[in-house]
Design a protein around this motif. Structure first.
Motif, PDB file in Angstrom:
ATOM      1  N   LEU A 128       0.827  -1.206   0.000  1.00 29.74           N
ATOM      2  CA  LEU A 128       0.000   0.000   0.000  1.00 29.74           C
ATOM      3  C   LEU A 128       0.861   1.255   0.000  1.00 29.74           C
ATOM      4  N   GLU A 131       0.612   6.592   2.793  1.00 27.24           N
ATOM      5  CA  GLU A 131      -0.493   7.341   3.405  1.00 27.24           C
ATOM      6  C   GLU A 131      -1.684   6.434   3.725  1.00 27.24           C
ATOM      7  N   GLN A 132      -1.932   5.436   2.907  1.00 28.46           N
ATOM      8  CA  GLN A 132      -3.006   4.479   3.196  1.00 28.46           C
ATOM      9  C   GLN A 132      -2.578   3.516   4.297  1.00 28.46           C
ATOM     10  N   ARG A 133      -1.348   3.041   4.219  1.00 27.07           N
ATOM     11  CA  ARG A 133      -0.831   2.107   5.221  1.00 27.07           C
ATOM     12  C   ARG A 133      -0.856   2.749   6.614  1.00 27.07           C
ATOM     13  N   ARG A 163      -8.732   8.179   2.968  1.00 24.28           N
ATOM     14  CA  ARG A 163      -7.554   7.313   2.872  1.00 24.28           C
ATOM     15  C   ARG A 163      -7.830   5.947   3.481  1.00 24.28           C
ATOM     16  N   ARG A 166     -10.000   4.079   0.918  1.00 19.95           N
ATOM     17  CA  ARG A 166      -9.194   3.634  -0.223  1.00 19.95           C
ATOM     18  C   ARG A 166      -8.208   2.551   0.190  1.00 19.95           C
ATOM     19  N   GLY A 167      -7.631   2.684   1.369  1.00 20.82           N
ATOM     20  CA  GLY A 167      -6.681   1.685   1.857  1.00 20.82           C
ATOM     21  C   GLY A 167      -7.337   0.335   2.082  1.00 20.82           C
ATOM     22  N   ARG A 168      -8.525   0.348   2.672  1.00 16.26           N
ATOM     23  CA  ARG A 168      -9.252  -0.912   2.891  1.00 16.26           C
ATOM     24  C   ARG A 168      -9.589  -1.578   1.565  1.00 16.26           C
TER      25      ARG A 168
END
Length: 182
Positions: A128, A131-133, A163, A166-168
């Protein structure tokens, strides 16, 4: 020392004196588990101990510069994420021997499956964007709420939410692509 607040311990640990070492040790004991969970979720279980060590070395070096404008835990999460980013930059891929220890040694099949699942999740997290992580790690591993994440990362609340969403979604796609049903 265990009865003191973080703010009190930070003041004692940041100044020379007879209680400096004991105050710092109390901070480490209080927060090491949380730091380790964040590190393990970000860099993998095999590299987490090294990250935890780096975090507390950095905290000890820079504690005098902690202004107390935010909570100590907020600052500590930021230091932890920085150490994780540094570790990921140095080690892009974890070797297989760094896979987590089996959780249930009495059931080798289940333990092996759990270790494999944790390694796949750690791999997916490393794929990832940072920023998402970061938001996923702070929410899912540290249990911070959206406002706390915003404070740690210096972001607007809406940015944290987007974020995280989007990360999920990206994590779900990555895991599905390697045969893990999220």
């Amino acid at each position: 020392m265990n009865d003191l607040t973080d703010a009190q311990l930070v003041r004692l640990a940041a100044q020379p004196g007879p209680h400096r070492e004991a105050a710092f040790e109390a901070l480490v004991r209080r927060h090491a588990g949380r730091v380790h969970r964040v590190a393990a979720g970000t860099v993998g279980a095999g590299a987490a101990d090294d990250v935890v060590q780096e975090v507390f070395i950095s905290v000890e070096r820079h504690l005098g510069g902690f202004r107390g404008e935010a909570q100590f835990t907020t600052w500590l999460h930021r230091v932890t994420l920085n150490a994780c980013h540094k570790a990921l930059a140095v080690r892009r891929h974890l070797p297989l021997e760094d896979a987590p220890e089996p959780v249930a040694p009495h059931n080798p099949v289940q333990a092996g499956e759990q270790a494999d699942l944790r390694e796949r999740l750690a791999w997916a997290m490393r794929q990832l964007p940072p920023e998402q992580r970061d938001v996923l790690t702070l929410r899912e591993l540290s249990g911070l709420d959206y406002a706390e994440i915003a404070e740690v990362l210096g972001l607007e609340l809406g940015t944290v939410k987007s974020r995280l969403n989007r990360g999920r979604a990206a994590l779900r796609t990555l895991l599905s692509g390697i045969g893990v049903t999220p």
